[in-house]
Design an enzyme around this catalytic site. Sequence first.
Site, PDB file in Angstrom:
ATOM      1  N   ASP A  74      28.569  45.756 -41.370  1.00 31.23           N
ATOM      2  CA  ASP A  74      28.495  46.023 -42.805  1.00 31.23           C
ATOM      3  C   ASP A  74      28.847  44.781 -43.617  1.00 31.23           C
ATOM      4  O   ASP A  74      28.700  44.771 -44.838  1.00 31.23           O
ATOM      5  CB  ASP A  74      29.367  47.222 -43.206  1.00 31.23           C
ATOM      6  CG  ASP A  74      30.837  47.053 -42.873  1.00 31.23           C
ATOM      7  OD1 ASP A  74      31.214  46.024 -42.282  1.00 31.23           O
ATOM      8  OD2 ASP A  74      31.616  47.980 -43.182  1.00 31.23           O
ATOM      9  N   SER A  75      29.248  43.713 -42.929  1.00 33.32           N
ATOM     10  CA  SER A  75      29.416  42.417 -43.585  1.00 33.32           C
ATOM     11  C   SER A  75      28.103  41.928 -44.189  1.00 33.32           C
ATOM     12  O   SER A  75      28.096  40.983 -44.986  1.00 33.32           O
ATOM     13  CB  SER A  75      29.948  41.383 -42.589  1.00 33.32           C
ATOM     14  OG  SER A  75      29.195  41.396 -41.386  1.00 33.32           O
ATOM     15  N   ASP A 129      27.548  49.332 -37.548  1.00 30.06           N
ATOM     16  CA  ASP A 129      28.691  49.778 -38.345  1.00 30.06           C
ATOM     17  C   ASP A 129      28.368  51.033 -39.136  1.00 30.06           C
ATOM     18  O   ASP A 129      27.270  51.160 -39.701  1.00 30.06           O
ATOM     19  CB  ASP A 129      29.102  48.684 -39.332  1.00 30.06           C
ATOM     20  CG  ASP A 129      30.189  47.783 -38.789  1.00 30.06           C
ATOM     21  OD1 ASP A 129      30.910  48.183 -37.857  1.00 30.06           O
ATOM     22  OD2 ASP A 129      30.328  46.647 -39.310  1.00 30.06           O
ATOM     23  N   GLU A 152      36.033  52.100 -38.449  1.00 28.56           N
ATOM     24  CA  GLU A 152      37.341  51.500 -38.651  1.00 28.56           C
ATOM     25  C   GLU A 152      38.433  52.560 -38.682  1.00 28.56           C
ATOM     26  O   GLU A 152      38.221  53.669 -39.174  1.00 28.56           O
ATOM     27  CB  GLU A 152      37.353  50.710 -39.969  1.00 28.56           C
ATOM     28  CG  GLU A 152      36.363  49.554 -39.992  1.00 28.56           C
ATOM     29  CD  GLU A 152      36.385  48.772 -41.305  1.00 28.56           C
ATOM     30  OE1 GLU A 152      35.581  47.840 -41.436  1.00 28.56           O
ATOM     31  OE2 GLU A 152      37.219  49.092 -42.191  1.00 28.56           O
ATOM     32  N   GLU A 205      40.933  42.740 -35.338  1.00 31.90           N
ATOM     33  CA  GLU A 205      40.637  41.732 -36.353  1.00 31.90           C
ATOM     34  C   GLU A 205      41.901  41.240 -37.044  1.00 31.90           C
ATOM     35  O   GLU A 205      42.695  42.024 -37.552  1.00 31.90           O
ATOM     36  CB  GLU A 205      39.664  42.276 -37.407  1.00 31.90           C
ATOM     37  CG  GLU A 205      39.333  41.236 -38.461  1.00 31.90           C
ATOM     38  CD  GLU A 205      38.170  41.615 -39.363  1.00 31.90           C
ATOM     39  OE1 GLU A 205      37.861  40.831 -40.289  1.00 31.90           O
ATOM     40  OE2 GLU A 205      37.571  42.687 -39.143  1.00 31.90           O
TER      41      GLU A 205
END
Length: 279
Positions: free
Chosen positions: A49-50, A88, A120, A186
Amino acid sequence: MSATARKTAPMPADIKARKGGVPLVSLTAYTTPMAQMMDAHCDFVLVGDSVGMVLHGLPSTLEVTMEMMILHGRAVARGLSRSMMVIDMPFGSYEQSSQQAFESAATLMRETGAGAVKLEGGQHMAPTIDFLVKRGIPVMAHIGLTPQSINTLGGYTVQGRGAQGDIMMEDARAVAAAGAFAVVLEKVPQGLADRITAEVEIPTIGIGASAGCDGQILVVDDMLGLFTAFKAKFVKRYAELGQTGEDAIASYAEEVRARRFPGPEHVFADAAPKGGTRA
């Protein structure tokens, strides 16, 4: 990706089986050409999703939609034949309930051909991971700095120092017990990443964590020097393609204004050459 090609790509169980072995290699991809370049070198490719920040100029990942993920997921799938694709789940597509998460994950996998989804969250997302896995959705977990939670984390800060380390250890144990086949760590301290790697039974994928993790991932535009809005400490630039591209564009602009481009070799004659060619 064709059914024949898909047979050669790893499955989530294959990635899980690499625990403690040769480190897993992964990068993000958002387009077909980039996926083609990394296909021979990566064990799995993440449609991250970056993409919202890297390709769409958004300030964070929070504005990324399901439609954007499906669009880029389909593009990446066209470029892969050897690597497994993980996609994602965007913000707001899975947090409300396990049922919502299942519907979103099923849509992403059905529409893109992804082999797994990534979401996440630690202990609070363990029931959702369990729900998905029991219904045939392979899940890669993501703990530590979770970009979709930057407003509650206080920004892009290191996670897991001091007492937070014990909480993150429990997060890692929880997602592993829930059935995740791997977990991204991360922006966590090296010592904590090494502890998690030693104690959980699933591969750890580091990004700003430790060389001792079971694998590594970077945003490809970061490591190629294409995304230059900022550079995180954990990013190693393996090329400076952004500067190379800007220099090339500047040369092009200069030649156009000076009428040096196009040259004789780039234009067509008034009459076709003999022999019937279309030059």
